[in-house]
Design an enzyme around this catalytic site. Sequence first.
Site, mmCIF file in Angstrom:
data_model
loop_
_atom_site.group_PDB
_atom_site.id
_atom_site.type_symbol
_atom_site.label_atom_id
_atom_site.label_comp_id
_atom_site.label_asym_id
_atom_site.label_seq_id
_atom_site.Cartn_x
_atom_site.Cartn_y
_atom_site.Cartn_z
ATOM 1 N N HIS A 1 -48.977 46.814 1.256
ATOM 2 C CA HIS A 1 -50.427 46.687 1.087
ATOM 3 C C HIS A 1 -50.960 45.754 2.172
ATOM 4 O O HIS A 1 -50.233 44.914 2.708
ATOM 5 C CB HIS A 1 -50.749 46.117 -0.289
ATOM 6 C CG HIS A 1 -50.498 47.074 -1.411
ATOM 7 N ND1 HIS A 1 -51.090 46.917 -2.633
ATOM 8 C CD2 HIS A 1 -49.720 48.179 -1.496
ATOM 9 C CE1 HIS A 1 -50.700 47.899 -3.433
ATOM 10 N NE2 HIS A 1 -49.855 48.675 -2.766
ATOM 11 N N GLU B 1 -52.810 43.072 2.236
ATOM 12 C CA GLU B 1 -52.671 41.624 2.047
ATOM 13 C C GLU B 1 -51.237 41.174 2.304
ATOM 14 O O GLU B 1 -51.017 40.126 2.921
ATOM 15 C CB GLU B 1 -53.090 41.231 0.619
ATOM 16 C CG GLU B 1 -54.535 41.546 0.298
ATOM 17 C CD GLU B 1 -54.751 42.937 -0.292
ATOM 18 O OE1 GLU B 1 -55.809 43.144 -0.902
ATOM 19 O OE2 GLU B 1 -53.880 43.825 -0.145
ATOM 20 N N CYS C 1 -54.816 43.960 -5.765
ATOM 21 C CA CYS C 1 -54.148 44.463 -6.956
ATOM 22 C C CYS C 1 -53.269 43.355 -7.543
ATOM 23 O O CYS C 1 -53.171 42.260 -6.980
ATOM 24 C CB CYS C 1 -53.299 45.689 -6.609
ATOM 25 S SG CYS C 1 -51.842 45.290 -5.611
ATOM 26 N N CYS D 1 -50.490 42.122 -5.066
ATOM 27 C CA CYS D 1 -51.015 41.287 -3.983
ATOM 28 C C CYS D 1 -51.522 39.949 -4.510
ATOM 29 O O CYS D 1 -51.310 38.906 -3.880
ATOM 30 C CB CYS D 1 -52.108 42.035 -3.234
ATOM 31 S SG CYS D 1 -51.463 43.477 -2.344
#
Length: 178
Positions: A70, A72, A99, A102
């Site tokens: 992801h 991040e 999410c 993360c």
Amino acid sequence: MTGPDGCFGDGRFGDGRLGDGAFLAAAIEQARLAESSGNLPVGAVVVLEGRIVGRGHNQVYRPRHDPTRHAEIVALSAIPEELRDRFREMTVYTTLEPCVMCAGALFLHHVRRVVFGSSDERAGAESLFGRLPRTFQGEAERVAWEGPVAPDECDPLRERLFELVAERREGRRGSGGR
């Protein structure tokens, strides 16, 4: 005239430092890069003392399928080793509300502040803050979690993400996959 983040139209404060708007624009650039490379349009940058020290965009599908890539996580991983003891001073700017995975990484790294452009009602972590394990509860309270701060710019990226996920699901169903 300054905007809501206290910056002038070019995203800078009066003393020349970049502001939230300019850093979120850099995250949006990362999101566009993600989509142009065949990934979902989510981007993030990490900022320390007014400069970007880590950049990342979603890389879940390409170069190889990896569900942990992801934006991040990629941006945190890109921070130079010599700066990693300064996470408590850093701000992460991301186009989409992080999410749970993360958010966990941001809490464990003790990031000071998270600024996101668009809310994610489907998978955003903020709605779970009241039900976190005790270890994470203190971290969640310590991190400044700000957003959505740019829905006009980031909601279309979020909607595009939902469209791309739906297209992938339809493609798998049509090919006999799950």
